[in-house]
Write a protein that holds these residues in place. Structure first.
Motif, PDB file in Angstrom:
ATOM      1  N   ARG A 275     -27.640 -38.145 -20.440  1.00  0.00           N
ATOM      2  CA  ARG A 275     -27.158 -38.368 -19.072  1.00  0.00           C
ATOM      3  C   ARG A 275     -27.008 -37.062 -18.311  1.00  0.00           C
TER       4      ARG A 275
ATOM      5  N   ARG B   3     -30.369 -35.435 -17.035  1.00  0.00           N
ATOM      6  CA  ARG B   3     -31.105 -36.078 -15.947  1.00  0.00           C
ATOM      7  C   ARG B   3     -30.705 -35.457 -14.625  1.00  0.00           C
ATOM      8  N   PRO B   4     -31.664 -35.031 -13.814  1.00  0.00           N
ATOM      9  CA  PRO B   4     -31.301 -34.462 -12.517  1.00  0.00           C
ATOM     10  C   PRO B   4     -30.787 -35.540 -11.570  1.00  0.00           C
ATOM     11  N   SER B   5     -29.871 -35.167 -10.690  1.00  0.00           N
ATOM     12  CA  SER B   5     -29.309 -36.134  -9.757  1.00  0.00           C
ATOM     13  C   SER B   5     -30.241 -36.363  -8.571  1.00  0.00           C
ATOM     14  N   ARG B   6     -31.135 -35.405  -8.323  1.00  0.00           N
ATOM     15  CA  ARG B   6     -32.123 -35.559  -7.245  1.00  0.00           C
ATOM     16  C   ARG B   6     -33.372 -34.770  -7.636  1.00  0.00           C
TER      17      ARG B   6
END
Length: 71
Positions: A32, A35-38
């Motif tokens: 989690r 994982r990039p947020s954008r």
């Protein structure tokens, strides 16, 4: 001899379940957080582009004066 095998099996079971839960939890947390947020756009996000934006906005001159561009 059979009783000692049962004790060893009980100890192994007692530690195996928490160890598996901890390993799975750690893997899920790592997955989690990795994982990039954008999405990252390398052409839009460069040091040169930010420096130019700061220069246009006058941020560099405000904090460090005109001499920031000399060196």
């Amino acid at each position: 001899a059979l009783a000692s095998i049962a004790i060893v099996g009980d100890v192994a079971t007692r530690w195996a379940v928490p160890a598996v839960v901890a390993a799975v939890s750690a893997a899920a947390i790592k997955w989690r957080l990795d994982r990039p947020s954008r999405p990252y756009d390398a052409s839009a996000n460069s040091v040169g582009r930010e420096y130019d934006a700061w220069t246009r906005e006058g941020i560099l001159e405000h904090y460090w004066g005109e001499h920031i561009h000399l060196g």
